[in-house]
Each structure stands twice: as structure tokens, then as C-alpha cells.
Write a protein that holds these residues in place. Structure first.
Motif, PDB file in Angstrom:
ATOM      1  N   LEU A   1       0.816  -1.205   0.000  1.00  0.00           N
ATOM      2  CA  LEU A   1       0.000   0.000   0.000  1.00  0.00           C
ATOM      3  C   LEU A   1       0.855   1.263   0.000  1.00  0.00           C
ATOM      4  O   LEU A   1       0.490   2.278  -0.597  1.00  0.00           O
ATOM      5  N   ASN A   2       1.984   1.196   0.670  1.00  0.00           N
ATOM      6  CA  ASN A   2       2.864   2.357   0.713  1.00  0.00           C
ATOM      7  C   ASN A   2       3.408   2.690  -0.667  1.00  0.00           C
ATOM      8  O   ASN A   2       3.496   3.859  -1.064  1.00  0.00           O
ATOM      9  N   ALA A   3       3.755   1.654  -1.431  1.00  0.00           N
ATOM     10  CA  ALA A   3       4.267   1.874  -2.787  1.00  0.00           C
ATOM     11  C   ALA A   3       3.186   2.473  -3.682  1.00  0.00           C
ATOM     12  O   ALA A   3       3.459   3.351  -4.507  1.00  0.00           O
ATOM     13  N   ILE A   4       1.950   1.994  -3.513  1.00  0.00           N
ATOM     14  CA  ILE A   4       0.834   2.526  -4.305  1.00  0.00           C
ATOM     15  C   ILE A   4       0.621   4.001  -3.989  1.00  0.00           C
ATOM     16  O   ILE A   4       0.447   4.831  -4.892  1.00  0.00           O
ATOM     17  N   ALA A   5       0.651   4.336  -2.699  1.00  0.00           N
ATOM     18  CA  ALA A   5       0.435   5.728  -2.293  1.00  0.00           C
ATOM     19  C   ALA A   5       1.569   6.626  -2.771  1.00  0.00           C
ATOM     20  O   ALA A   5       1.335   7.735  -3.275  1.00  0.00           O
ATOM     21  N   LYS A   6       2.814   6.170  -2.614  1.00  0.00           N
ATOM     22  CA  LYS A   6       3.965   6.987  -3.023  1.00  0.00           C
ATOM     23  C   LYS A   6       3.973   7.242  -4.525  1.00  0.00           C
ATOM     24  O   LYS A   6       4.457   8.280  -4.988  1.00  0.00           O
ATOM     25  N   ALA A   7       3.430   6.291  -5.293  1.00  0.00           N
ATOM     26  CA  ALA A   7       3.380   6.461  -6.747  1.00  0.00           C
ATOM     27  C   ALA A   7       2.283   7.423  -7.179  1.00  0.00           C
ATOM     28  O   ALA A   7       2.189   7.762  -8.367  1.00  0.00           O
ATOM     29  N   GLY A   8       1.449   7.843  -6.221  1.00  0.00           N
ATOM     30  CA  GLY A   8       0.388   8.798  -6.536  1.00  0.00           C
ATOM     31  C   GLY A   8      -0.854   8.172  -7.116  1.00  0.00           C
ATOM     32  O   GLY A   8      -1.726   8.880  -7.644  1.00  0.00           O
ATOM     33  N   LEU A   9      -0.974   6.838  -7.032  1.00  0.00           N
ATOM     34  CA  LEU A   9      -2.164   6.166  -7.541  1.00  0.00           C
ATOM     35  C   LEU A   9      -3.304   6.248  -6.535  1.00  0.00           C
ATOM     36  O   LEU A   9      -3.081   6.232  -5.320  1.00  0.00           O
ATOM     37  N   ARG A  10      -4.505   6.356  -7.056  1.00  0.00           N
ATOM     38  CA  ARG A  10      -5.677   6.272  -6.188  1.00  0.00           C
ATOM     39  C   ARG A  10      -5.931   4.810  -5.860  1.00  0.00           C
ATOM     40  O   ARG A  10      -5.573   3.914  -6.624  1.00  0.00           O
ATOM     41  N   LEU A  11      -6.579   4.584  -4.718  1.00  0.00           N
ATOM     42  CA  LEU A  11      -6.843   3.213  -4.271  1.00  0.00           C
ATOM     43  C   LEU A  11      -8.327   3.010  -4.002  1.00  0.00           C
ATOM     44  O   LEU A  11      -8.940   3.778  -3.260  1.00  0.00           O
ATOM     45  N   GLY A  12      -8.881   1.973  -4.613  1.00  0.00           N
ATOM     46  CA  GLY A  12     -10.226   1.520  -4.289  1.00  0.00           C
ATOM     47  C   GLY A  12     -10.151   0.142  -3.665  1.00  0.00           C
ATOM     48  O   GLY A  12      -9.314  -0.683  -4.061  1.00  0.00           O
ATOM     49  N   ILE A  13     -10.998  -0.126  -2.672  1.00  0.00           N
ATOM     50  CA  ILE A  13     -10.945  -1.402  -1.944  1.00  0.00           C
ATOM     51  C   ILE A  13     -12.338  -2.031  -1.908  1.00  0.00           C
ATOM     52  O   ILE A  13     -13.326  -1.348  -1.607  1.00  0.00           O
ATOM     53  N   SER A  14     -12.417  -3.329  -2.186  1.00  0.00           N
ATOM     54  CA  SER A  14     -13.664  -4.076  -2.065  1.00  0.00           C
ATOM     55  C   SER A  14     -13.941  -4.398  -0.609  1.00  0.00           C
ATOM     56  O   SER A  14     -13.024  -4.767   0.142  1.00  0.00           O
ATOM     57  N   THR A  15     -15.204  -4.274  -0.187  1.00  0.00           N
ATOM     58  CA  THR A  15     -15.598  -4.659   1.169  1.00  0.00           C
ATOM     59  C   THR A  15     -16.914  -5.412   1.113  1.00  0.00           C
ATOM     60  O   THR A  15     -17.726  -5.219   0.204  1.00  0.00           O
ATOM     61  N   HIS A  16     -17.111  -6.262   2.100  1.00  0.00           N
ATOM     62  CA  HIS A  16     -18.316  -7.087   2.166  1.00  0.00           C
ATOM     63  C   HIS A  16     -18.825  -7.088   3.606  1.00  0.00           C
ATOM     64  O   HIS A  16     -18.501  -7.982   4.381  1.00  0.00           O
ATOM     65  N   GLY A  17     -19.573  -6.060   3.967  1.00  0.00           N
ATOM     66  CA  GLY A  17     -20.085  -5.947   5.330  1.00  0.00           C
ATOM     67  C   GLY A  17     -19.348  -4.891   6.129  1.00  0.00           C
ATOM     68  O   GLY A  17     -18.294  -4.377   5.736  1.00  0.00           O
ATOM     69  N   CYS A  18     -19.905  -4.583   7.319  1.00  0.00           N
ATOM     70  CA  CYS A  18     -19.393  -3.444   8.094  1.00  0.00           C
ATOM     71  C   CYS A  18     -17.998  -3.687   8.660  1.00  0.00           C
ATOM     72  O   CYS A  18     -17.209  -2.743   8.795  1.00  0.00           O
ATOM     73  N   TYR A  19     -17.646  -4.932   9.006  1.00  0.00           N
ATOM     74  CA  TYR A  19     -16.306  -5.190   9.542  1.00  0.00           C
ATOM     75  C   TYR A  19     -15.243  -4.827   8.509  1.00  0.00           C
ATOM     76  O   TYR A  19     -14.309  -4.062   8.786  1.00  0.00           O
ATOM     77  N   GLU A  20     -15.357  -5.384   7.296  1.00  0.00           N
ATOM     78  CA  GLU A  20     -14.371  -5.090   6.259  1.00  0.00           C
ATOM     79  C   GLU A  20     -14.414  -3.618   5.855  1.00  0.00           C
ATOM     80  O   GLU A  20     -13.380  -3.029   5.531  1.00  0.00           O
ATOM     81  N   PHE A  21     -15.612  -3.019   5.870  1.00  0.00           N
ATOM     82  CA  PHE A  21     -15.730  -1.614   5.498  1.00  0.00           C
ATOM     83  C   PHE A  21     -14.963  -0.730   6.480  1.00  0.00           C
ATOM     84  O   PHE A  21     -14.198   0.153   6.078  1.00  0.00           O
ATOM     85  N   LEU A  22     -15.142  -0.970   7.782  1.00  0.00           N
ATOM     86  CA  LEU A  22     -14.448  -0.164   8.783  1.00  0.00           C
ATOM     87  C   LEU A  22     -12.942  -0.387   8.722  1.00  0.00           C
ATOM     88  O   LEU A  22     -12.153   0.557   8.870  1.00  0.00           O
ATOM     89  N   LEU A  23     -12.528  -1.638   8.519  1.00  0.00           N
ATOM     90  CA  LEU A  23     -11.100  -1.934   8.421  1.00  0.00           C
ATOM     91  C   LEU A  23     -10.488  -1.220   7.225  1.00  0.00           C
ATOM     92  O   LEU A  23      -9.431  -0.561   7.339  1.00  0.00           O
ATOM     93  N   ALA A  24     -11.145  -1.313   6.069  1.00  0.00           N
ATOM     94  CA  ALA A  24     -10.613  -0.671   4.868  1.00  0.00           C
ATOM     95  C   ALA A  24     -10.657   0.849   4.981  1.00  0.00           C
ATOM     96  O   ALA A  24      -9.752   1.546   4.494  1.00  0.00           O
ATOM     97  N   LYS A  25     -11.674   1.371   5.622  1.00  0.00           N
ATOM     98  CA  LYS A  25     -11.794   2.827   5.776  1.00  0.00           C
ATOM     99  C   LYS A  25     -10.620   3.389   6.579  1.00  0.00           C
ATOM    100  O   LYS A  25     -10.159   4.520   6.338  1.00  0.00           O
ATOM    101  N   GLN A  26     -10.121   2.606   7.545  1.00  0.00           N
ATOM    102  CA  GLN A  26      -8.979   3.053   8.346  1.00  0.00           C
ATOM    103  C   GLN A  26      -7.722   3.244   7.507  1.00  0.00           C
ATOM    104  O   GLN A  26      -6.793   3.950   7.911  1.00  0.00           O
ATOM    105  N   LEU A  27      -7.693   2.636   6.311  1.00  0.00           N
ATOM    106  CA  LEU A  27      -6.551   2.810   5.409  1.00  0.00           C
ATOM    107  C   LEU A  27      -6.663   4.083   4.583  1.00  0.00           C
ATOM    108  O   LEU A  27      -5.762   4.397   3.814  1.00  0.00           O
ATOM    109  N   GLN A  28      -7.789   4.788   4.732  1.00  0.00           N
ATOM    110  CA  GLN A  28      -8.026   6.066   4.038  1.00  0.00           C
ATOM    111  C   GLN A  28      -7.868   5.953   2.516  1.00  0.00           C
ATOM    112  O   GLN A  28      -7.107   6.692   1.893  1.00  0.00           O
ATOM    113  N   PRO A  29      -8.603   5.017   1.900  1.00  0.00           N
ATOM    114  CA  PRO A  29      -8.504   4.848   0.451  1.00  0.00           C
ATOM    115  C   PRO A  29      -9.233   5.961  -0.294  1.00  0.00           C
ATOM    116  O   PRO A  29      -9.912   6.798   0.309  1.00  0.00           O
TER     117      PRO A  29
END
Length: 534
Positions: free
Chosen positions: A422-450
Motif C-alpha cells: 500500500l505504501n508503494a501505491i500511495a507513493k506512486a500517486g495512484l488512487r486506491l479503491g478497496i472491495s468490502t463485504h459488510g461493516c467489519y471489512e468496510f471499517l477496516l478498509a476505511k482506516q486505510l483512508q482509500p
């Protein structure tokens, strides 16, 4: 007034049914009272079997009067076909006769209802002090293989560990592993009574862990943390935790999501009690009254379905380490109030060439297979093609190639998130989208600030087997309340007939696959859907 009984019956059938087998607390805080209030507020129908009438108040337990097992057996006989349960929640078991009856009953009813789940809250002592049940741990051993989730607090977990070890244990993960070996499918250890955490954490945070067995040789750990909430209105919070978990499981949530929602429900109730205390006017306050209020042990206040972001816990996961060292991901360059709209997900350069001229805001290229010789030139060409259009092209999964050829963004699925840099993706200036399935994965992925979060599958889909993870519109709406400013993409089984209902939930984008690729006139279908999402 005339009531249409057929309509009433249909309405009631839509509510899941849970049974609660526990004691009655005459002070109204714990046991059956807490279970009924919790279940009703979470939209399940509650049937109750009272194992004992207790005599207690907010300061002491005076007596426990067990119910005869013959009465309990007759109640089960009356309910089992008339109101079969989706989940059975067990609390106080008052004596050996009841435990023997319970084991026989659960063995029989589970053979008849193979999808039935059992949640067991091992109540040993009353929170006001005093012993509710004097059953030795060894007597409980035959019950454990019939239990799907057991929910001890930290003290109860240590007591259960004596079934498998005589050593003194304080590590929560270690205790959870020991309890899991007793035969239950999952264990949740509540952290409210844990006095062994680091001193600087002990007074500020409460950590709950859930260890779920996946196979005889593997398990999965979920850890939730919330700030500790100090209130004297917590009597029955443990019972409410177990009955809330049972209610969410009865609504067909996966355990990880039911666990997360339960933690939010408890946080919500504790905060409601602090709001009541804070509403006391200044002229009613004096030192004596303040001392009395702090000593008073009031009933936990059951709220309704949790929806406020501040009620939900932090997900503690190895991905959190990536969060701490990762540069922020670039946003989607949306103007204020602007949405992404239609989000086609396609698998070839031919589809990309067809859709790019249509002035879409976003497209995802999802190439199946990992043959780098075939995939690399396709991604290189796709990125070059997208540069001629004002379209955000996201590459699915192949983040190294997306970085190499300067794609606008990369979309990562949950199964590949741990392996991505994830650090390499961010440093390269790419945007990140993440798949989630339910509130647990959504909250976990949201903490990564995609840059955005995708929620799915909203409906059953042809492209992936999403058994057990169909979100539906209602759950999508609930998850959207947790998004804050993060754009949300809805995906999975969305066609032209379902498009408007999904869009009306407030999502930023609606992702479609077969609604375009299987359309007789793909360009016309794309333009039609695109116009409806303006």
C-alpha cells in the motif's frame, strides 16, 4: 377495528425468531429482561424460557430459585414447531438437571434445524456480587460442542480455561484458543473486566476479541477496540451483548459483522446512559448526589440499530500497521457534490475502446488470470488509451503494473489486500479503491483512508460466488452511514431494473458488469444508465 390476520401473519414471519434461555432478574437489568428489550429493539421476535427466578436488586443477589426442567421441556415442546428459532441464546443455567436437559434438547433440535445457531453467555456470578450458578466447569464440557459462539468476559474466560489447563493465563488470544478446543465454533472474550492490559491502556480502552474456527487446524481472529465508557448504568450489558449478537446472527450477518454491530450496540447503550447523567442540571448537582449516582448500579439502556460512526469500534488488524506507515492516497478529484455515477467493470481492451468515448467518469479493467506475459501489454495499452480521455481508469489487482505504467488508480480485493504494498501505491500517486463485504471489512478498509470503498455484493451476481455476503439495499444504507466523506461504490448484481433503487441510497457510483457486457446494444445500455445517474 378489523385486523387482517393473514397480513399480520406474513408480517410476523419476516421477523427472525430467537429463543432466550436464561434467568429472570426482578430488578429489570439483566437476564430475560435485557434479552427481550435487546431483541425487540433489533427487530427480532423473542421467545423466552426462564431457568430461574432470582431475587436481586442494584446492590446484592439474595436468592436463585431454579425452574423445574419439566416446565422448560413443555415450553420447548410448545414452541419448537410453532416458533422455531434461528438462534438460541443461553444465559443462566441454574443446576445440573438443567444442563443435562439442555444438552439433550439442543442435540435433538439441532438435528431438526441444521442451520440453528447457539450463543452461550456463561453466567457464573451476578455483577452485583454473589454466585448465580455453582456448576463445576467439568459439567459444562458436554455442552461446548453444541455451542456456536460463547461470550465470556475476561474473568469467565479464565475460569473456562481450567477445563483444559491448570496454569494461570492472562493472554486473551491464548485463552480464546484454549476455549475453542473445548468444541465450540467461536469464542468472543469481552474486555470490559480485563485488568491485565498495559496501565496506560487499561483506563482508556476496552478490547474484545473473537476467535472463530475455520477448520480443525485453522482459525481467524477479529479484534475490536473502543474507548472505555464510564457509567453506572451497565447492569445487564453482558446479557445484552449476547442477545444482540444472537439477534444480528438471526438477521443472517456473518459472525465478524454481527460482532462489530454488537460492539457498536453496547457502546451506543453505554453512551446513552452517560447522556442521561450529563443532562442533570447544575442546580441539582451537589457532592452527595454525585457520590450516590456514581455508586448506583442501573440497568443498561438498550438503544436501537446502531448507525452513528462514533458508536463503532476500531478494527485492530495487521493492516493497521500499514495504515501507520502509509502515505495518504490521492482523492478522486471530485468537485463538491459531484458523484462518479456509472462505473463499468470490463475485462478487455475491446470493451475499453468501446466505452472510453462515452464520457464516463470512471472505468475498471478487471483482467482475469495472472499470466504476466499476457496481462502486462494489455495494461500498458489500456493506460495509454485512457490518457486521451477524461476518465479515471482503475486497474484491478495488478498494482505493480498499474504503478509501472502510471495508471490513475488500482482496485484491490479483500483477498489481495494483505499482499499489496500500500505504501508503494500511495507513493506512486495512484488512487486506491478497496472491495468490502459488510461493516467489519468496510471499517477496516476505511482506516486505510482509500480513495473510495466498494460495497458488495448488493444482489446475487453471475461474476462471483458471494454466498453469505449478499448485502442488500438495507445493509448498504446502514454502511453508507459509516462512510463520512469516503466515496462509496455499490457493486454486485445491479441491472437496469435495480439501478434507481441502488442510486437512491446515496452512493457515489454504481458498478455494473453484465448490465453492459450482456446487453444486446451495450453502448445504448451504457448511455441510458449513465443518463439516469446524473
Amino acid at each position: 377495528m378489523r385486523i387482517e390476520t393473514a397480513l399480520l401473519g406474513n408480517k410476523l414471519q419476516k421477523k427472525p425468531i430467537i429463543w432466550t434461555i436464561s434467568g429472570a432478574d426482578c430488578s429489570g437489568g439483566a437476564g430475560i429482561a435485557a434479552d427481550i428489550k435487546t431483541g425487540h429493539n433489533l427487530n427480532v421476535e423473542v421467545c423466552h424460557l426462564i431457568t430461574a427466578n432470582t431475587v436481586q436488586n442494584s446492590s446484592e443477589l439474595i436468592a436463585v430459585n431454579p425452574t423445574q426442567v419439566e416446565i422448560l421441556a413443555l415450553q420447548v415442546q410448545a414452541l419448537r414447531f410453532d416458533k422455531p428459532p434461528a438462534v438460541i441464546k443461553i444465559g443462566l443455567i441454574a443446576n445440573r438437571e438443567q444442563i443435562n436437559w439442555l444438552i439433550d434438547m439442543l442435540s435433538e433440535i439441532k438435528s431438526q434445524l441444521p442451520n440453528l445457531l447457539v450463543v452461550y453467555d456463561p453466567v457464573g456470578r451476578a455483577s452485583v456480587g454473589g454466585c448465580l450458578s455453582s456448576l463445576p466447569n467439568s459439567v459444562l464440557a458436554p455442552l461446548m460442542p453444541l455451542v456456536d459462539v460463547i461470550t465470556p468476559n475476561f474473568i469467565e474466560a479464565k475460569q473456562l480455561c481450567t477445563l483444559t489447563t491448570t496454569s494461570s493465563v492472562n493472554d486473551t488470544r491464548f485463552m480464546a484458543e484454549k476455549i475453542l478446543r473445548l468444541g465450540c465454533k467461536a469464542v468472543i472474550i469481552k474486555g470490559g473486566h480485563n485488568a491485565t492490559e498495559k496501565p496506560n491502556d487499561n483506563n482508556t480502552h476496552c478490547t474484545d476479541v473473537c476467535l472463530q474456527s475455520l477448520s480443525p487446524t485453522s482459525s481467524q481472529l477479529f479484534t475490536l477496540q473502543s474507548p472505555k465508557i464510564n457509567t453506572s448504568y451497565s447492569h445487564g450489558s453482558g446479557c445484552s451483548f449476547a442477545s444482540a449478537l444472537a439477534s444480528f446472527l438471526a438477521h443472517n450477518y456473518l459472525l465478524r459483522d454481527a460482532f462489530t454491530l454488537t460492539k457498536a450496540f453496547i457502546n451506543q447503550g453505554l453512551l446513552l446512559a452517560t447522556e442521561v447523567k450529563n443532562d442533570i442540571s447544575d442546580d441539582m448537582r451537589d457532592d452527595k448526589n454525585e457520590v450516590d449516582r456514581n455508586r448506583y448500579y442501573g440497568a443498561f439502556e438498550q438503544g436501537f440499530w446502531p448507525s452513528k460512526p462514533n458508536n463503532f469500534p476500531i478494527i485492530i488488524n495487521p493492516l493497521n500497521q500499514k495504515l501507520q506507515s502509509t502515505k495518504c492516497f490521492e482523492p478522486l478529484d471530485l468537485s463538491e457534490g459531484e458523484k462518479l455515477g456509472l462505473y463499468p467493470v470490463i475485462d478487455s481492451l475491446a470493451w475499453l475502446a468501446l466505452l472510453l468515448p462515452l464520457n464516463l467518469n470512471i472505468i475498471q479493467l478487471r483482467i482475469k488470470g495472472n499470466n504476466i506475459i499476457e496481462v502486462e501489454p494489455m495494461i500498458e495499452q489500456a493506460v495509454a488509451m485512457a490518457r486521451d480521455y477524461n476518465c479515471r481508469l482503475f486497474i484491478n489487482d495488478h498494482w505493480q503494473l498499474a504503478i509501472k505504467y502510471g495508471a490513475y488508480g488500482v482496485h484491490i480485493g479483500q483477498e489481495d489486500l494483505n499482499g499489496a504494498d500500500l505504501n508503494a501505491i500511495a507513493k506512486a500517486g495512484l488512487r486506491l479503491g478497496i472491495s468490502t463485504h459488510g461493516c467489519y471489512e468496510f471499517l477496516l478498509a476505511k482506516q486505510l483512508q482509500p480513495s473510495y470503498l466498494a460495497v458488495g455484493a448488493i444482489f446475487p451476481t453471475k461474476t462471483k460466488n458471494m454466498t453469505g455476503q449478499i448485502q442488500g439495499l438495507e445493509n448498504l444504507t446502514q454502511i453508507l452511514a459509516l462512510a463520512d466523506t469516503t466515496p462509496v461504490v455499490a457493486i454486485g448484481g445491479i441491472n437496469q431494473q435495480r439501478l434507481d433503487k441502488v442510486w437512491n441510497t446515496g452512493v457515489s457510483a454504481v458498478a455494473v458488469v453484465t448490465a453492459i457486457t450482456e446487453a444486446q446494444q451495450p453502448v445504448t445500455a451504457t448511455k441510458t444508465m449513465q443518463a439516469r445517474l446524473c
